[in-house]
Design an enzyme around this catalytic site. Sequence first.
Site, PDB file in Angstrom:
ATOM      1  N   CYS A   3      -7.013  -3.061   4.613  1.00 57.74           N
ATOM      2  CA  CYS A   3      -6.830  -1.705   4.053  1.00 57.74           C
ATOM      3  C   CYS A   3      -7.596  -1.162   2.910  1.00 57.74           C
ATOM      4  O   CYS A   3      -8.379  -0.519   2.966  1.00 57.74           O
ATOM      5  CB  CYS A   3      -5.353  -1.205   4.115  1.00 57.74           C
ATOM      6  SG  CYS A   3      -5.153   0.387   3.894  1.00 57.74           S
ATOM      7  N   CYS A  52       0.841  -1.164  -0.030  1.00 57.59           N
ATOM      8  CA  CYS A  52       0.098   0.032  -0.153  1.00 57.59           C
ATOM      9  C   CYS A  52       0.964   1.307   0.163  1.00 57.59           C
ATOM     10  O   CYS A  52       1.964   1.165   0.558  1.00 57.59           O
ATOM     11  CB  CYS A  52      -0.867  -0.095   1.246  1.00 57.59           C
ATOM     12  SG  CYS A  52      -2.004   1.398   1.341  1.00 57.59           S
ATOM     13  N   HIS A 110       0.678  -2.757   6.797  1.00 55.12           N
ATOM     14  CA  HIS A 110      -0.339  -2.550   7.510  1.00 55.12           C
ATOM     15  C   HIS A 110      -1.701  -3.596   7.075  1.00 55.12           C
ATOM     16  O   HIS A 110      -2.716  -3.218   7.316  1.00 55.12           O
ATOM     17  CB  HIS A 110      -0.782  -0.971   7.718  1.00 55.12           C
ATOM     18  CG  HIS A 110      -1.114  -0.356   6.614  1.00 55.12           C
ATOM     19  ND1 HIS A 110      -0.026   0.027   5.734  1.00 55.12           N
ATOM     20  CD2 HIS A 110      -1.979  -0.087   5.920  1.00 55.12           C
ATOM     21  CE1 HIS A 110      -0.530   0.486   4.759  1.00 55.12           C
ATOM     22  NE2 HIS A 110      -2.032   0.364   4.754  1.00 55.12           N
TER      23      HIS A 110
END
Length: 367
Positions: A168, A40, A61
Amino acid sequence: MKATAAVLYEVGKKFEIRDVEVASPRAGEVLVRMAAGGVCHSDLHVMTGHLSAPLPAILGHEGAGVIAEVGPGVTSVRTGDHVIPLWRVSCGECEHCTGGRPALCAAGLEVRRSGRLLDGTSRFSADGQEIKHFNGVSTFSAYSVIPERSVLKIPSDLPLDKAALLGCGVITGVGAVVNCAKVRPGASVVVVGTGGVGLNVVQGAALAGAGQIIAVDVLDRKLEFARQFGATHTVNASAGDPVAAVRELTNGRGVDYAFEVIGLPQTMRQAYDCLAKRGMCVVVGVSPFSAEVSVPVMSLVFEERVLTGSIYGSSRPRHDIPMLIDLYRAKKLKLDELLTRSYPFQQINEAYEALERGEFARSVVLY
Ligand code: COD
Ligand code: ZN
């Protein structure tokens, strides 16, 4: 135990792939054997210094894995369960947690700011030096210690590489549309920046029944992906003024909802400038601490425009992710199409270089 991890020692440097020491999970913590870690842009922002985080740290994450061990007092998951880490830990009791916005919980902010777990210490070290966690999840380690509150059990038949994206990219993008903006059927939408998260804003708008969905990006490749995810029109921002192009596509009216999914004040202003009267601009991207964005006061008052932001899809992940899984199973949410590339974990630096060049929709590293 020892685990292979990607450690960021300094801003501007690559990840160092190395063995780190991982201490056992303490009370209320679990050890996760990571299967996939999502690539990401928010991690890249930390690598380049666009966003700050305590270093050295193990970033990552977005991910998915299997519970390898549970610490004392853990009751909600057990060894062998498949889980997604949730990158914003929440206390479950404050006004934000009980009010349906757990991502605004102060506990999560402190874990992000300190680079440590809830008790103020780290479970990672190397050469006798403390290594920081990232958002309490650090998915770029083959094994990561994570607060029990920060893992969500998922059905074990879901492919872990695709499931990783839910934690996410998917929830941040779809949630910005359905939880924050609450896009109405038939409404017009512009999405500025159609990368891994922006594509999920596009598909969120399609799920919400938006009429016109205009994708804006600087790469034709990304605009092609956006069409697959439900965009009805595309604008290449490097070919001219994207605001003028959006106004033209809406017969001068502007759009009901605009989303900025890059993290630049200039594109935030572009998104805002695309709005019709009473339109709402939702900023998903984040700029450095000192950055500001200004808009004409007249448009706020005489046109009743709204400028707001959305973090973690303004979601309740424990409520929303199971819904997203149902939508995926019903073939209404595109996850298979989102994951256009994967890399062996050892090639994580190559994966981030390819992200910078905009080569894929979303990718994961596999352990
Ligand atoms: N005009 C139009 N498009 C542009 C421009 C521009 N001037 N510059 C870049 N783009 C496009 C790129 O070509 C790319 O397609 C897209 O913008 C960005 O996509 P990705 O895939 O590089 O990035 P994502 O989708 O992984 O991440 C986007 C975020 C907005 C989430 C990220 O950049 C960010 O700001 N993160 C911080 C906020 C945060 O922490 N959010 C929660 C965790 S994600
Ligand atoms: Zn992210």
